[in-house]
Enzyme design. Sequence first.
Site: not given
Length: 456
Positions: A274, A280, A287
Amino acid sequence: MWGGGFACAPADVLAQINVSIGVDKRLYRQDIAGSIAHARMLAKQKIISQVDAKAIVAGLEGILNEIEAGKFVFKDALEDIHMNIEAALAERIGEAAGRLHTARSRNDQVATGFRLYVRDGIDALDAALKDLQQALVARAGEHAASLMPGFTHLQSAQPVTLGHHLLAYVEMFGRDRSRLADARKRLNESPLGAAALAGTSFPIDRHATAKSLGFDRPMENSLDAVSDRDFALEFLSAAAICAVHLSRLAEEFVLWSSAQFGFVRFSDSYSTGSSIMPQKRNPDAAELVRGKTGRIFGNLMALLTVMKALPLAYNKDMQEDKPPVFDTQDSIMLCVLAMAGMVRNFTADTPRMEKAAGSAYSNATDLADWLVRALDMPFRQAHHVTARLVKLAQEKQKTLEQLSLKEMQSVEPNIRAEIFSVLNLRDGVASRTSHGGTAPANVKKAVAEAKKRFGL
Ligand code: ARG
């Protein structure tokens, strides 16, 4: 190509709505294969001369090379791939090019090329799914005895093995492959020679062109041959069902790689960061596999809707058949490849999975089963007794196996010390040896059996 009786060119907007070359240039290889088969058959049937046929075939092969070398200039003014190639052929060989379209129409031409294209797409998807099955089977063998919680309602239900869980997907992708194989069988008939819609008065040999293009036989009805796209719909629906399977596994990878589950970790090559939160590691590939189901479902719906009220035979609406098929093909191939990469990439935190497997009273069913087996209790009553034992353990902030025999007997006096032998997590899982069950011994056998059954 068709302007002989027309006094002026199409309006700009007509040209704009009509043009499909930007999309259907992907059919070039199949279009050329269809034309070569047709030209050879025309010569063999003495409908055109051998000399013309030779020039046509050589010209088409030259065009194929030019396209593959990236040197061919596709022209919007020539509408679609069929007219682009025919015009290029005329430039190369002159008048003889005009004889290629004898006893043929763009309607059977596009139906043939598109069938060949979807057939190639099915074969490529099948190979990719087979590779994904191979990846899953290898990881399943490695984790035949790795314990994890099995879920229903996403609540811990009973412990299972990770190998067993992965093999569930091997079955799903196996059925996806068999759906594709099934669709391929029905697809594999040749529309070529149906001409515009009614067949032709020339003495063509449809069996010969069917055979040379690898089709099993010519289609039986010329109207059907040029007007149905059910083969594309079958591909789109098989792909949509496959996308459901991919998306469910993707969803599990998203969950499992979260800090809360912590079951698996993807290496840096399968994680993204991120820009604001340095800690992260996002599972973007998973996804997107989950996200691409949206367009894959949409593509099926799009073509179903295009087709649903068309009077026989060909209608220009059908030119809208290609974008959804191409998009689904690109998307599903990417999803399968990305999934195979993730399956090969993840590392499992087996101690953490095992700890989770043992939490939340996941051995309650084993306890109930013992009551049935050892005390001959009806299962419904055993369920009731076990629920009371779980409640007691919860009150005492203990696991079931941490309850003393006395505490157990306060709920059911006939319980004996032997009960503790079934409460051990590993023994409980190892005992689930029924056909298709999760016991490590089963999983090892199932891995070998799946390799054989799916030819992995
Ligand atoms: N580009 C057209 C398609 O994909 C080819 C067939 C055109 N046929 C016709 N009669 N205009 O459907």
